[in-house]
Design a protein around this motif. Structure first.
Motif, PDB file in Angstrom:
ATOM      1  N   LEU A  50     -31.495  -8.800  -0.425  1.00  0.00           N
ATOM      2  CA  LEU A  50     -32.041  -7.449  -0.584  1.00  0.00           C
ATOM      3  C   LEU A  50     -33.557  -7.424  -0.583  1.00  0.00           C
ATOM      4  CD1 LEU A  50     -29.636  -5.918  -3.270  1.00  0.00           C
ATOM      5  CD2 LEU A  50     -29.693  -5.431  -0.814  1.00  0.00           C
ATOM      6  N   ARG A  51     -34.192  -8.571  -0.801  1.00  0.00           N
ATOM      7  CA  ARG A  51     -35.656  -8.610  -0.763  1.00  0.00           C
ATOM      8  C   ARG A  51     -36.198  -8.325   0.636  1.00  0.00           C
ATOM      9  NH1 ARG A  51     -36.366 -14.494  -3.240  1.00  0.00           N
ATOM     10  NH2 ARG A  51     -34.707 -14.738  -1.687  1.00  0.00           N
ATOM     11  N   LYS A  52     -35.353  -8.443   1.635  1.00  0.00           N
ATOM     12  CA  LYS A  52     -35.763  -8.164   3.008  1.00  0.00           C
ATOM     13  C   LYS A  52     -35.651  -6.680   3.358  1.00  0.00           C
ATOM     14  CE  LYS A  52     -34.578 -12.746   4.834  1.00  0.00           C
ATOM     15  NZ  LYS A  52     -33.766 -13.490   5.831  1.00  0.00           N
ATOM     16  N   VAL A  53     -35.081  -5.885   2.452  1.00  0.00           N
ATOM     17  CA  VAL A  53     -34.955  -4.446   2.709  1.00  0.00           C
ATOM     18  C   VAL A  53     -36.323  -3.787   2.543  1.00  0.00           C
ATOM     19  CG1 VAL A  53     -33.939  -2.280   1.900  1.00  0.00           C
ATOM     20  CG2 VAL A  53     -32.530  -4.347   2.031  1.00  0.00           C
ATOM     21  N   THR A  54     -36.862  -3.274   3.620  1.00  0.00           N
ATOM     22  CA  THR A  54     -38.175  -2.629   3.583  1.00  0.00           C
ATOM     23  C   THR A  54     -38.096  -1.117   3.774  1.00  0.00           C
ATOM     24  OG1 THR A  54     -38.512  -3.047   5.956  1.00  0.00           O
ATOM     25  CG2 THR A  54     -39.334  -4.713   4.411  1.00  0.00           C
ATOM     26  N   ALA A  55     -36.913  -0.607   4.095  1.00  0.00           N
ATOM     27  CA  ALA A  55     -36.747   0.838   4.269  1.00  0.00           C
ATOM     28  C   ALA A  55     -35.314   1.221   3.930  1.00  0.00           C
ATOM     29  CB  ALA A  55     -37.082   1.262   5.697  1.00  0.00           C
ATOM     30  N   ALA A  56     -35.143   2.443   3.439  1.00  0.00           N
ATOM     31  CA  ALA A  56     -33.820   2.987   3.131  1.00  0.00           C
ATOM     32  C   ALA A  56     -33.728   4.381   3.732  1.00  0.00           C
ATOM     33  CB  ALA A  56     -33.591   3.041   1.626  1.00  0.00           C
ATOM     34  N   ILE A  57     -32.680   4.616   4.499  1.00  0.00           N
ATOM     35  CA  ILE A  57     -32.456   5.911   5.132  1.00  0.00           C
ATOM     36  C   ILE A  57     -31.315   6.623   4.415  1.00  0.00           C
ATOM     37  CG2 ILE A  57     -31.571   7.039   7.205  1.00  0.00           C
ATOM     38  CD1 ILE A  57     -33.151   5.189   8.896  1.00  0.00           C
ATOM     39  N   LEU A  58     -31.539   7.870   4.047  1.00  0.00           N
ATOM     40  CA  LEU A  58     -30.527   8.690   3.386  1.00  0.00           C
ATOM     41  C   LEU A  58     -29.988   9.706   4.389  1.00  0.00           C
ATOM     42  CD1 LEU A  58     -28.972   9.618   0.882  1.00  0.00           C
ATOM     43  CD2 LEU A  58     -30.944  11.056   0.301  1.00  0.00           C
ATOM     44  N   THR A  59     -28.686   9.622   4.707  1.00  0.00           N
ATOM     45  CA  THR A  59     -28.111  10.490   5.727  1.00  0.00           C
ATOM     46  C   THR A  59     -27.818  11.896   5.225  1.00  0.00           C
ATOM     47  OG1 THR A  59     -25.840   9.771   5.230  1.00  0.00           O
ATOM     48  CG2 THR A  59     -27.059   8.520   6.898  1.00  0.00           C
ATOM     49  N   HIS A  60     -27.549  12.044   3.921  1.00  0.00           N
ATOM     50  CA  HIS A  60     -27.364  13.373   3.330  1.00  0.00           C
ATOM     51  C   HIS A  60     -27.310  13.228   1.812  1.00  0.00           C
ATOM     52  CE1 HIS A  60     -23.174  11.962   3.584  1.00  0.00           C
ATOM     53  NE2 HIS A  60     -22.863  12.844   2.649  1.00  0.00           N
ATOM     54  N   GLU A  61     -27.270  14.356   1.108  1.00  0.00           N
ATOM     55  CA  GLU A  61     -27.559  14.380  -0.322  1.00  0.00           C
ATOM     56  C   GLU A  61     -26.363  14.226  -1.249  1.00  0.00           C
ATOM     57  OE1 GLU A  61     -27.332  18.831   0.925  1.00  0.00           O
ATOM     58  OE2 GLU A  61     -28.025  16.934   1.785  1.00  0.00           O
ATOM     59  N   HIS A  62     -25.166  14.064  -0.744  1.00  0.00           N
ATOM     60  CA  HIS A  62     -24.025  13.897  -1.651  1.00  0.00           C
ATOM     61  C   HIS A  62     -24.179  12.643  -2.506  1.00  0.00           C
ATOM     62  CE1 HIS A  62     -21.003  16.678   0.645  1.00  0.00           C
ATOM     63  NE2 HIS A  62     -21.724  17.328  -0.251  1.00  0.00           N
ATOM     64  N   GLY A  63     -23.697  12.739  -3.757  1.00  0.00           N
ATOM     65  CA  GLY A  63     -23.929  11.684  -4.727  1.00  0.00           C
ATOM     66  C   GLY A  63     -23.381  10.331  -4.322  1.00  0.00           C
ATOM     67  N   ASP A  64     -22.279  10.296  -3.579  1.00  0.00           N
ATOM     68  CA  ASP A  64     -21.722   9.006  -3.177  1.00  0.00           C
ATOM     69  C   ASP A  64     -22.580   8.310  -2.125  1.00  0.00           C
ATOM     70  OD1 ASP A  64     -20.859  11.123  -1.461  1.00  0.00           O
ATOM     71  OD2 ASP A  64     -19.287   9.858  -0.625  1.00  0.00           O
ATOM     72  N   HIS A  65     -23.629   8.992  -1.676  1.00  0.00           N
ATOM     73  CA  HIS A  65     -24.573   8.395  -0.729  1.00  0.00           C
ATOM     74  C   HIS A  65     -25.969   8.200  -1.318  1.00  0.00           C
ATOM     75  CE1 HIS A  65     -22.075   8.704   2.996  1.00  0.00           C
ATOM     76  NE2 HIS A  65     -21.424   9.553   2.203  1.00  0.00           N
ATOM     77  N   CYS A  66     -26.287   8.902  -2.408  1.00  0.00           N
ATOM     78  CA  CYS A  66     -27.672   8.856  -2.887  1.00  0.00           C
ATOM     79  C   CYS A  66     -27.842   8.503  -4.359  1.00  0.00           C
ATOM     80  CB  CYS A  66     -28.372  10.185  -2.604  1.00  0.00           C
ATOM     81  SG  CYS A  66     -27.911  11.535  -3.728  1.00  0.00           S
ATOM     82  N   SER A  67     -26.771   8.368  -5.130  1.00  0.00           N
ATOM     83  CA  SER A  67     -26.928   8.232  -6.582  1.00  0.00           C
ATOM     84  C   SER A  67     -27.692   6.981  -7.010  1.00  0.00           C
ATOM     85  CB  SER A  67     -25.549   8.259  -7.259  1.00  0.00           C
ATOM     86  OG  SER A  67     -24.766   7.155  -6.843  1.00  0.00           O
ATOM     87  N   ARG A  73     -35.289   2.140  -4.945  1.00  0.00           N
ATOM     88  CA  ARG A  73     -36.724   2.291  -4.647  1.00  0.00           C
ATOM     89  C   ARG A  73     -37.582   1.556  -5.661  1.00  0.00           C
ATOM     90  NH1 ARG A  73     -40.647   5.671  -6.673  1.00  0.00           N
ATOM     91  NH2 ARG A  73     -39.107   6.781  -7.949  1.00  0.00           N
ATOM     92  N   ARG A  74     -37.225   1.653  -6.932  1.00  0.00           N
ATOM     93  CA  ARG A  74     -38.043   1.028  -7.967  1.00  0.00           C
ATOM     94  C   ARG A  74     -37.914  -0.498  -7.973  1.00  0.00           C
ATOM     95  NH1 ARG A  74     -35.883   2.550 -12.491  1.00  0.00           N
ATOM     96  NH2 ARG A  74     -34.551   4.324 -11.952  1.00  0.00           N
ATOM     97  N   ASN A  75     -36.767  -1.006  -7.571  1.00  0.00           N
ATOM     98  CA  ASN A  75     -36.565  -2.457  -7.577  1.00  0.00           C
ATOM     99  C   ASN A  75     -37.018  -3.134  -6.295  1.00  0.00           C
ATOM    100  OD1 ASN A  75     -34.907  -3.625 -10.054  1.00  0.00           O
ATOM    101  ND2 ASN A  75     -34.175  -1.544  -9.688  1.00  0.00           N
ATOM    102  N   LEU A  76     -36.968  -2.427  -5.180  1.00  0.00           N
ATOM    103  CA  LEU A  76     -37.292  -3.039  -3.903  1.00  0.00           C
ATOM    104  C   LEU A  76     -38.598  -2.532  -3.306  1.00  0.00           C
ATOM    105  CD1 LEU A  76     -33.772  -3.003  -2.188  1.00  0.00           C
ATOM    106  CD2 LEU A  76     -34.853  -4.846  -3.487  1.00  0.00           C
ATOM    107  N   SER A  77     -39.156  -1.475  -3.845  1.00  0.00           N
ATOM    108  CA  SER A  77     -40.409  -0.893  -3.321  1.00  0.00           C
ATOM    109  C   SER A  77     -40.315  -0.615  -1.829  1.00  0.00           C
ATOM    110  CB  SER A  77     -41.592  -1.831  -3.604  1.00  0.00           C
ATOM    111  OG  SER A  77     -41.749  -2.044  -4.986  1.00  0.00           O
TER     112      SER A  77
END
Length: 280
Positions: A50-67, A73-77
């Motif tokens: 997961l340290r290689k994750v430099t971006a996160a894309i959110l496809t929509h706002e439902h909780g099972d996708h964004c919770s 964001r805080r752990n991986l910056s």
């Protein structure tokens, strides 16, 4: 195509969604509806750094996708990317520092070209993705398509998903199981409607248009735990492509069900809610 993209589906379903795409210059997280503890546990079990994750894309706002996105964001910056409609649609997202894109936009991230296309779901501004990598001469080298949480496939979706080496596509429910299942009538109408979820039959009908000579793996996504089974899904999808479902003893670890094309070049598999699925 020369494989340069690697997919790990950490979770797919109504209890939480997250997938990691490893590209030439870092990794991209698609959605996160998992706790940090569960995300890291599954990543470790699948061999994902997961340290290689430099971006996160959110496809929509439902909780099972964004919770789980704020903790990610805080752990991986990492950079957070979504549409303006999605960013403003949920109170939990309002204070997150999103980079805003349009649902018809293309941009570069992690060494990958990301092309977005609109989907049809009962949310503000949902989208799917096509991720691709070109060689030094600009020729296509690898491509991955991702489309879930949509009541039907838009023309843009059909165009973007065609010919990918790895195709992740929703097959949420069996129509008969949904019709005779435990959901109340309003929920059956929502799930099966044009702003709900793709059925096995809808997914199967689209596959002959989408699967090309370079397609190696089709991953069925977001299966309902009440209105579908991996076996029912695989049977319908494999029939559409002339593939052969495998017996239990032939199914690889990490996949609930699989089918193979007659020449062995195509695999159809199912991403589950509880265990990671790795596709190279």
């Amino acid at each position: 195509m020369t494989p340069t993209l690697h997919l790990t589906v950490l979770a797919s379903g109504s209890k939480g969604n997250a997938a990691v795409i490893e590209g030439p210059r870092g990794s991209l997280l698609i959605d996160c509806g998992l706790s940090w503890r569960e995300l890291t546990r599954r990543a470790e079990s699948a061999g994902v750094d997961l340290r290689k994750v430099t971006a996160a894309i959110l496809t929509h706002e439902h909780g099972d996708h964004c919770s789980g996105l704020d903790v990610v964001r805080r752990n991986l910056s990492c950079e957070l990317i979504t549409t303006a409609g999605t960013a403003a649609a949920s109170r939990r997202l309002l204070d997150m520092p999103f980079s805003l894109v349009r649902h018809d936009e293309a941009f570069e991230v992690c060494g990958m070209r990301v092309e977005l296309f609109p989907t049809s779901h009962d949310v503000s501004d949902p989208f799917g993705l096509r991720l691709s990598v070109a060689n030094e001469g600009g020729e296509p080298q690898d491509a991955l398509g991702w489309c879930t949480d949509t009541g039907f496939l838009t023309a843009e979706a059909l165009g973007a998903l065609r010919g990918c080496r790895i195709l992740g596509i929703e097959a949420n429910h069996d129509t008969s199981m949904l019709a005779h299942g435990p959901y109340p009538s309003f929920l059956k109408s929502r799930v099966g409607g044009e702003t709900g979820h793709l059925s096995n039959a809808q997914c199967a009908a689209a596959l002959p248009q989408l699967v090309g000579e370079g397609t190696e793996t089709v991953v069925a996504l977001h299966l309902s735990q009440k209105n579908n089974t991996p076996g029912a899904c695989i049977r319908e999808l494999s029939e559409a492509l002339g593939a052969q479902p495998l017996g239990p003893q032939e199914v690889s670890a990490g996949s609930l069900a699989e089918a193979r094309g007659r020449d062995g070049s195509l695999t159809i598999c199912v991403a589950g809610q509880d265990e990671p699925l790795v596709v190279w």
